[in-house]
Motif scaffolding. Structure first.
Motif, PDB file in Angstrom:
ATOM      1  N   LEU A  57      -9.196  14.585   1.692  1.00 43.62           N
ATOM      2  CA  LEU A  57      -7.924  14.599   2.627  1.00 43.62           C
ATOM      3  C   LEU A  57      -7.522  13.427   3.285  1.00 43.62           C
ATOM      4  N   ASP A  85      -5.991  11.097   1.123  1.00 44.84           N
ATOM      5  CA  ASP A  85      -4.640  11.303   0.183  1.00 44.84           C
ATOM      6  C   ASP A  85      -3.873  11.590   1.316  1.00 44.84           C
ATOM      7  N   ALA A  86      -3.787  11.604   2.596  1.00 47.07           N
ATOM      8  CA  ALA A  86      -3.381  11.140   3.855  1.00 47.07           C
ATOM      9  C   ALA A  86      -2.603   9.600   3.621  1.00 47.07           C
ATOM     10  N   TYR A 107      -4.246  21.142  -4.991  1.00 51.86           N
ATOM     11  CA  TYR A 107      -2.879  20.478  -4.157  1.00 51.86           C
ATOM     12  C   TYR A 107      -3.299  19.320  -4.626  1.00 51.86           C
ATOM     13  N   LYS A 112       1.018  17.900  -6.060  1.00 52.61           N
ATOM     14  CA  LYS A 112       1.188  16.486  -5.434  1.00 52.61           C
ATOM     15  C   LYS A 112       1.865  15.084  -6.847  1.00 52.61           C
ATOM     16  N   HIS A 144      -0.573  20.451   3.090  1.00 49.78           N
ATOM     17  CA  HIS A 144      -2.158  19.672   3.626  1.00 49.78           C
ATOM     18  C   HIS A 144      -2.286  19.291   4.678  1.00 49.78           C
TER      19      HIS A 144
END
Length: 101
Positions: free
Chosen positions: A30, A33-34, A59, A63, A90
């Motif tokens: 995560l 991804d951020a 997810y 995206k 998220h």
């Protein structure tokens, strides 16, 4: 293992070059991804062979715009296709990981 206490603290770690190595793989995925590194996030997520890995995988494909593949992974995670936007999902994912550890 030192985890951020909440999403706001997690967001502040994005100023770093790498996620904390002691974090669970899901949180690292995560984090990448951020940071805008979909590939690194996906590489990690596809190696997490449980409900959470499937949810993150779903997810990420959502995206990416691959609704069909995302739907497959949401079903694997036991979830319906979300109605929330990607940013909210998220946040939900990060908070789920933080509250699970």
């Amino acid at each position: 293992m030192v985890l951020p206490k909440d999403y706001s603290c997690f967001s502040r770690t994005l100023a770093e070059d790498y996620p904390n190595p002691s974090w669970p793989e899901a949180l690292k995925a995560l984090w990448y991804d951020a940071k805008g590194n979909w590939e690194a996030s996906h590489d990690i997520a596809q190696e997490i062979h449980d409900y959470l890995g499937s949810w993150i995988h779903a997810y990420l494909h959502r995206k990416e715009g691959d609704r069909f593949n995302a739907g497959y992974w949401y079903r694997r995670a036991g979830k319906t296709f979300p109605k929330v936007n990607l940013e909210e999902e998220h946040l939900q994912l990060v908070e789920f990981v933080l509250n699970s550890n």
